[in-house]
Scaffold this motif. Structure first.
Motif, mmCIF file in Angstrom:
data_model
loop_
_atom_site.group_PDB
_atom_site.id
_atom_site.type_symbol
_atom_site.label_atom_id
_atom_site.label_comp_id
_atom_site.label_asym_id
_atom_site.label_seq_id
_atom_site.Cartn_x
_atom_site.Cartn_y
_atom_site.Cartn_z
ATOM 1 N N THR A 1 0.852 -1.179 0.000
ATOM 2 C CA THR A 1 0.000 0.000 0.000
ATOM 3 C C THR A 1 0.891 1.233 0.000
ATOM 4 O OG1 THR A 1 -1.961 1.010 1.022
ATOM 5 C CG2 THR A 1 -0.218 0.277 2.509
ATOM 6 N N GLN A 2 0.276 2.415 -0.050
ATOM 7 C CA GLN A 2 1.015 3.669 -0.027
ATOM 8 C C GLN A 2 0.586 4.522 1.147
ATOM 9 O OE1 GLN A 2 3.421 5.197 -1.881
ATOM 10 N NE2 GLN A 2 3.804 3.397 -3.147
ATOM 11 N N SER A 3 1.479 5.384 1.582
ATOM 12 C CA SER A 3 1.181 6.354 2.628
ATOM 13 C C SER A 3 1.882 7.654 2.285
ATOM 14 C CB SER A 3 1.685 5.836 3.983
ATOM 15 O OG SER A 3 3.081 6.083 4.123
ATOM 16 N N PRO A 4 1.556 8.751 2.960
ATOM 17 C CA PRO A 4 2.295 9.994 2.746
ATOM 18 C C PRO A 4 3.773 9.877 3.080
ATOM 19 C CG PRO A 4 0.226 10.450 3.865
ATOM 20 C CD PRO A 4 0.392 8.956 3.854
ATOM 21 N N CYS A 5 4.152 8.830 3.812
ATOM 22 C CA CYS A 5 5.550 8.605 4.164
ATOM 23 C C CYS A 5 6.247 7.653 3.205
ATOM 24 C CB CYS A 5 5.643 8.053 5.586
ATOM 25 S SG CYS A 5 4.994 9.159 6.844
ATOM 26 N N GLY A 6 5.545 7.190 2.182
ATOM 27 C CA GLY A 6 6.137 6.275 1.226
ATOM 28 C C GLY A 6 5.388 4.961 1.159
ATOM 29 N N GLY A 7 5.940 4.026 0.407
ATOM 30 C CA GLY A 7 5.300 2.745 0.200
ATOM 31 C C GLY A 7 5.550 1.773 1.330
ATOM 32 N N ALA A 8 4.661 0.783 1.425
ATOM 33 C CA ALA A 8 4.805 -0.265 2.428
ATOM 34 C C ALA A 8 4.516 -1.599 1.767
ATOM 35 C CB ALA A 8 3.833 -0.040 3.585
ATOM 36 N N THR A 9 5.245 -2.620 2.165
ATOM 37 C CA THR A 9 5.026 -3.967 1.671
ATOM 38 C C THR A 9 5.028 -4.935 2.834
ATOM 39 O OG1 THR A 9 7.361 -4.551 1.366
ATOM 40 C CG2 THR A 9 6.280 -3.372 -0.449
ATOM 41 N N ALA A 10 4.592 -6.151 2.552
ATOM 42 C CA ALA A 10 4.610 -7.178 3.584
ATOM 43 C C ALA A 10 6.029 -7.441 4.060
ATOM 44 C CB ALA A 10 3.977 -8.464 3.045
ATOM 45 N N GLN A 11 7.010 -7.271 3.157
ATOM 46 C CA GLN A 11 8.401 -7.545 3.510
ATOM 47 C C GLN A 11 9.014 -6.436 4.361
ATOM 48 O OE1 GLN A 11 7.175 -7.982 0.269
ATOM 49 N NE2 GLN A 11 6.915 -10.143 0.775
ATOM 50 N N SER A 12 8.600 -5.195 4.138
ATOM 51 C CA SER A 12 9.222 -4.088 4.863
ATOM 52 C C SER A 12 8.667 -3.921 6.262
ATOM 53 C CB SER A 12 9.065 -2.776 4.092
ATOM 54 O OG SER A 12 7.705 -2.433 3.923
ATOM 55 N N GLY A 13 7.477 -4.445 6.515
ATOM 56 C CA GLY A 13 6.971 -4.470 7.873
ATOM 57 C C GLY A 13 6.179 -3.249 8.290
ATOM 58 N N PRO A 14 5.708 -3.205 9.555
ATOM 59 C CA PRO A 14 4.866 -2.121 10.053
ATOM 60 C C PRO A 14 5.639 -0.838 10.298
ATOM 61 C CG PRO A 14 5.308 -3.685 11.802
ATOM 62 C CD PRO A 14 5.910 -4.271 10.562
ATOM 63 N N PHE A 15 4.940 0.291 10.203
ATOM 64 C CA PHE A 15 5.565 1.575 10.491
ATOM 65 C C PHE A 15 4.498 2.590 10.868
ATOM 66 C CE2 PHE A 15 4.461 1.765 6.033
ATOM 67 C CZ PHE A 15 4.021 3.077 5.831
ATOM 68 N N TYR A 16 4.929 3.678 11.489
ATOM 69 C CA TYR A 16 4.043 4.784 11.841
ATOM 70 C C TYR A 16 4.376 5.983 10.975
ATOM 71 C CZ TYR A 16 1.966 8.703 14.303
ATOM 72 O OH TYR A 16 1.248 9.835 14.597
ATOM 73 N N CYS A 17 3.357 6.635 10.429
ATOM 74 C CA CYS A 17 3.535 7.817 9.590
ATOM 75 C C CYS A 17 2.891 9.025 10.261
ATOM 76 C CB CYS A 17 2.907 7.583 8.213
ATOM 77 S SG CYS A 17 3.027 9.013 7.102
ATOM 78 N N PRO A 18 3.669 9.924 10.827
ATOM 79 C CA PRO A 18 3.084 11.085 11.498
ATOM 80 C C PRO A 18 2.410 12.060 10.551
ATOM 81 C CG PRO A 18 5.473 11.250 11.461
ATOM 82 C CD PRO A 18 5.127 9.881 10.965
ATOM 83 N N ALA A 19 2.709 11.967 9.251
ATOM 84 C CA ALA A 19 2.077 12.875 8.285
ATOM 85 C C ALA A 19 0.569 12.692 8.249
ATOM 86 C CB ALA A 19 2.679 12.663 6.894
ATOM 87 N N ASP A 20 0.094 11.470 8.498
ATOM 88 C CA ASP A 20 -1.348 11.237 8.547
ATOM 89 C C ASP A 20 -1.793 10.604 9.860
ATOM 90 O OD1 ASP A 20 -0.365 8.686 8.253
ATOM 91 O OD2 ASP A 20 -1.397 8.250 6.368
ATOM 92 N N SER A 21 -0.884 10.506 10.816
ATOM 93 C CA SER A 21 -1.174 9.932 12.138
ATOM 94 C C SER A 21 -1.748 8.521 12.021
ATOM 95 C CB SER A 21 -2.141 10.824 12.928
ATOM 96 O OG SER A 21 -1.566 12.082 13.190
ATOM 97 N N LYS A 22 -1.146 7.728 11.137
ATOM 98 C CA LYS A 22 -1.603 6.361 10.936
ATOM 99 C C LYS A 22 -0.438 5.381 11.073
ATOM 100 C CE LYS A 22 -5.380 7.578 7.765
ATOM 101 N NZ LYS A 22 -5.960 7.395 6.400
ATOM 102 N N ALA A 23 -0.749 4.225 11.631
ATOM 103 C CA ALA A 23 0.200 3.120 11.645
ATOM 104 C C ALA A 23 -0.209 2.138 10.559
ATOM 105 C CB ALA A 23 0.206 2.435 13.003
ATOM 106 N N TYR A 24 0.781 1.536 9.897
ATOM 107 C CA TYR A 24 0.521 0.640 8.769
ATOM 108 C C TYR A 24 1.044 -0.753 9.115
ATOM 109 C CZ TYR A 24 -0.596 4.785 6.030
ATOM 110 O OH TYR A 24 -1.176 5.947 5.554
ATOM 111 N N LEU A 25 0.213 -1.765 8.859
ATOM 112 C CA LEU A 25 0.563 -3.122 9.279
ATOM 113 C C LEU A 25 -0.014 -4.161 8.326
ATOM 114 C CD1 LEU A 25 1.590 -5.181 11.472
ATOM 115 C CD2 LEU A 25 -0.648 -4.932 12.544
ATOM 116 N N ASP A 26 0.845 -5.026 7.822
ATOM 117 C CA ASP A 26 0.431 -6.256 7.170
ATOM 118 C C ASP A 26 0.603 -7.350 8.206
ATOM 119 O OD1 ASP A 26 0.309 -8.700 5.753
ATOM 120 O OD2 ASP A 26 1.014 -7.759 3.913
ATOM 121 N N THR A 27 -0.487 -8.003 8.588
ATOM 122 C CA THR A 27 -0.405 -8.967 9.684
ATOM 123 C C THR A 27 0.465 -10.176 9.338
ATOM 124 O OG1 THR A 27 -2.527 -9.927 8.954
ATOM 125 C CG2 THR A 27 -2.594 -8.309 10.743
ATOM 126 N N ASP A 28 0.863 -10.330 8.075
ATOM 127 C CA ASP A 28 1.823 -11.380 7.735
ATOM 128 C C ASP A 28 3.153 -11.162 8.461
ATOM 129 O OD1 ASP A 28 0.155 -12.829 6.132
ATOM 130 O OD2 ASP A 28 0.904 -12.028 4.244
#
Length: 281
Positions: A109-136
């Motif tokens: 998926t994409q976020s204002p902080c850049g792209g995310a994949t199942a391989q790169s893992g979870p991260f927090y993006c303060p630009a939109d105050s969202k955490a991103y997670l693939d449960t894999d």
């Protein structure tokens, strides 16, 4: 960890299915995770330096029963953090807590902080105050990092929420601004302090979770401590067959990550998590 049958969070954005973004109400449901060396570990948020824009969704694969169970687990854990941090902000800080949104995705998926994949893992993006997670990533933790267990997975969620707490307190933004103005080594040192503080805040959450919900079971803290040990920079570099290079650390050693999580758990005080005012990390 006792979590079944409890309230889930409404602050879940489910992007796991194709056809766009779907807001989820309570069904599902650290800086970001980067691939470094041969292992994956919890990384530092890069929003201060990267802005790819957009929220385009790429969904891959069907949603399995295991995916749904993991999503429900994340939802309950996120709901716990909402209640706990609302109380902590009110009683310890005298402020109102604004909870983050957690984005569930599958594949990429994409976020204002850049792209995310199942391989790169979870991260927090303060630009939109969202955490991103693939449960894999929970599977990766268990199979590749040797950090399995419900509470180890809860620690992942709590760690990303802790970065949101840092953002709410103004710590994350200030640290990012300073990191842009200093050398790489100095920037890494600031990153270490941010990550260790997030570990400590995760410990605060764990202590409150036990006292408020009685959700911890025998062995849960050991699971979190093991996860902290497996993602220490020294352990990751050593397991990747590399020479341990402290000047490249961005997250802290295994011992440091364990110690700061324990500090948060033992004290249950945000003030005890001041990793920026000590020379003894």
């Amino acid at each position: 960890m006792k979590w079944q049958g409890r309230r889930g969070s409404n602050n879940i954005e489910d992007r796991r299915r194709s056809g766009g973004v779907r807001k989820a109400g309570g069904i599902g449901g650290l800086a970001g995770v980067l691939i470094l060396l041969a292992g994956m570990y919890f990384g530092f948020d890069t929003s201060g330096f990267v802005d790819l824009g957009g929220t385009q969704v790429q969904s891959s694969g069907e949603i399995t029963e295991a995916d749904e169970r993991a999503a429900q687990f994340v939802s309950v854990t996120l709901a716990d953090t909402e209640e706990i941090w609302a109380e902590v902000f009110q009683t310890q800080i005298g402020e109102t807590y604004a909870a983050p949104t957690l984005v569930l995705f599958k594949g990429a998926t994409q976020s204002p902080c850049g792209g995310a994949t199942a391989q790169s893992g979870p991260f927090y993006c303060p630009a939109d105050s969202k955490a991103y997670l693939d449960t894999d990533f929970f599977v990766t933790m268990e199979r590749q990092l040797g950090a399995g267990g419900d509470f180890a997975a809860a620690y992942v969620v709590a760690h990303e929420v802790a970065h949101h707490v840092q953002n709410e307190l103004g710590i994350l933004g200030q640290a990012n601004r300073i990191r842009q103005q200093v050398s790489e080594v100095e920037s890494n040192a600031i990153s270490v302090r941010l990550e260790l503080q997030a570990d400590c805040l995760s410990g605060v959450w764990a202590r409150y979770a036990q006292e408020r919900f009685n959700s911890l079971e025998r062995g849960d803290i050991a699971e979190a401590m093991n996860a902290a040990a497996q993602i220490g920079d020294d352990t990751l570099q050593r397991n990747a067959g590399r020479t341990v290079q402290p000047h490249t650390f961005e997250h802290g050693t295994s011992a440091q990550r364990q110690r700061w999580f324990q500090t948060g758990y033992d004290t249950a005080q945000v003030a005890a998590c001041d990793t920026f005012s000590t020379n003894d990390l």
